[in-house]
Design an enzyme around this catalytic site. Structure first.
Site, mmCIF file in Angstrom:
data_model
loop_
_atom_site.group_PDB
_atom_site.id
_atom_site.type_symbol
_atom_site.label_atom_id
_atom_site.label_comp_id
_atom_site.label_asym_id
_atom_site.label_seq_id
_atom_site.Cartn_x
_atom_site.Cartn_y
_atom_site.Cartn_z
ATOM 1 C CB SER A 193 -0.952 -0.065 1.202
ATOM 2 O OG SER A 193 -2.127 0.602 0.882
ATOM 3 C CG HIS A 321 -5.907 -2.522 0.745
ATOM 4 N ND1 HIS A 321 -5.227 -2.167 -0.391
ATOM 5 C CD2 HIS A 321 -5.289 -1.884 1.764
ATOM 6 C CE1 HIS A 321 -4.251 -1.333 -0.071
ATOM 7 N NE2 HIS A 321 -4.268 -1.152 1.237
#
Ligand code: GCU
Length: 369
Positions: A193, A321
């Protein structure tokens, strides 16, 4: 806005309109692109310190639960000409056996997403696992201001947090290279990320990095400003919430992303011909999986031009995610392939979105040398 599609800029044209024809042209174009992206998007890069000094703090005995690896703790001390400085802790797991070993380095220690299971798997493959905490370089809290960490060392500079964290990777590599057990040709970096955005930048900056693994890195990482898939994070979203990651000079491009002189395929292309894997998740819409596919294809043109098409890969998994065990396994397969020629058990160039039109109409020129 849910969808926004614009043609990606041609990587093979200099800013003055001249074409890239040879590998030497590309090397000059690469520097032009690099300076433009670094300056505008990330606020430049902190300088190399005058000195990097490594203090040995601890070497554990062989640990049964980690295949008898030893755990090493170092302090990395970076100093400027005028005696200012910053230090941070670097740890690594040293596998048993004859070195020098290849290294997997991550700065995401703040997230503790390297499970014991993963560490053991990487050790079994015969790699050193090295970890540092990028928030020791600058915090990941906007309210912390600039009177802290590396910002305070260089108060006159305007680099953002992503540059500072990427600088941390470079200093961790300086330190690793002082260790005899490290193979200097085989250093891979990986981050998730915002950590994935960071490793792309580190890979673009530091040619000592042999393999980059950017996991679910999204906007400002492997994403795309000109191709915003449904529900994906825009420049406005990212800059509003995390202005300290970037340079304020990006702000005028909010809503005018198609006027940016680059897009994120350019950042990826800076890593070529060294190896790059981007790892994405189909349901991680915020990280723009379709836009990431577009930047992958466009950056692959550069790899193709340099005769290293296999050195760029992408891999999509089901789900949302996260830096999952599956991601680590895919990454390790890619690294084994790139560093040791071990044939991977999966494809790293499969088309995850066969129905999407292409976001660019140019291609790598035929080499003229
Ligand atoms: C937020 C941010 C993303 C970033 C992510 C992360 O969601 O909007 O750009 O990648 O945090 O770092 O976890």
């Amino acid at each position: 806005m849910d969808h926004q599609y614009h043609e990606l800029p041609n990587l093979f044209v200099f800013e003055d309109g001249a074409p890239v024809r040879t590998v030497e042209d590309w090397q000059r174009r690469r520097l032009e692109l690099r300076d433009m992206i670094f300056d505008l998007q990330y606020g430049g890069f902190p300088p190399q310190p005058a000195g990097v000094h490594v203090e040995d703090l601890c070497i554990s005995s062989p640990m049964q639960r980690f295949a008898k690896a030893r755990y090493v703790t170092l302090r990395v001390v970076c100093t400027t000409e005028d005696g200012k400085g910053i230090s941070f802790i670097l740890n690594y797991y040293l596998p048993q056996g004859e070195g020098p070993f290849p290294v997997i380095l991550t700065g995401d220690a703040c997230w503790r997403n390297t499970s014991d299971y993963i560490i053991l798997e990487i050790l079994h493959r015969g790699y050193i696992v090295a970890l540092f905490n990028r928030v020791e370089i600058v915090p990941d809290i906007r309210q912390a201001g600039r009177n802290t960490g590396l910002y305070a060392v260089y108060p006159e500079l305007e680099f953002g947090a992503l540059s500072a964290w990427a600088w941390g990777y470079m200093r961790a590599i300086d330190a690793l290279l002082t260790q005899e057990c490290v193979n200097p040709e085989q250093i891979a970096v990986v981050g998730h990320s915002r950590g994935g955005k960071t490793v792309l930048l580190a890979g673009a900056m530091d040619e000592r990095i042999a393999v980059v693994g950017a996991n679910n890195s999204g906007s400002g990482g492997a994403g795309c400003y000109r191709w915003q898939g449904p529900k994906s994070e825009t420049l406005a979203d990212n800059m509003k919430k995390f202005p300290d990651w970037y340079c304020p000079r990006m702000l005028p491009y909010v809503g005018r992303e198609h006027e940016l002189p680059f897009d994120q395929h350019g950042l990826k292309a800076l890593i070529a011909p060294r190896a790059l894997l981007t790892l994405e998740a189909y349901d991680d819409l915020w990280a723009n999986p379709t836009g990431t596919w577009q930047t992958f294809q466009a950056a692959r043109e550069t790899y193709r031009f340099l005769g290293k098409e296999d050195a760029i890969g992408t891999w999509y998994r089901a789900g949302g995610h996260g830096h999952t065990t599956e991601d680590w396994q895919a990454f390790m397969e890619f690294v084994d392939w790139q560093m040791r020629g071990v044939a991977p058990g999966r494809q790293f160039d499969g088309n995850p979105f066969p129905d999407l039109p292409s976001a660019y109409s140019w291609s790598a020129p035929a080499k003229d040398n």
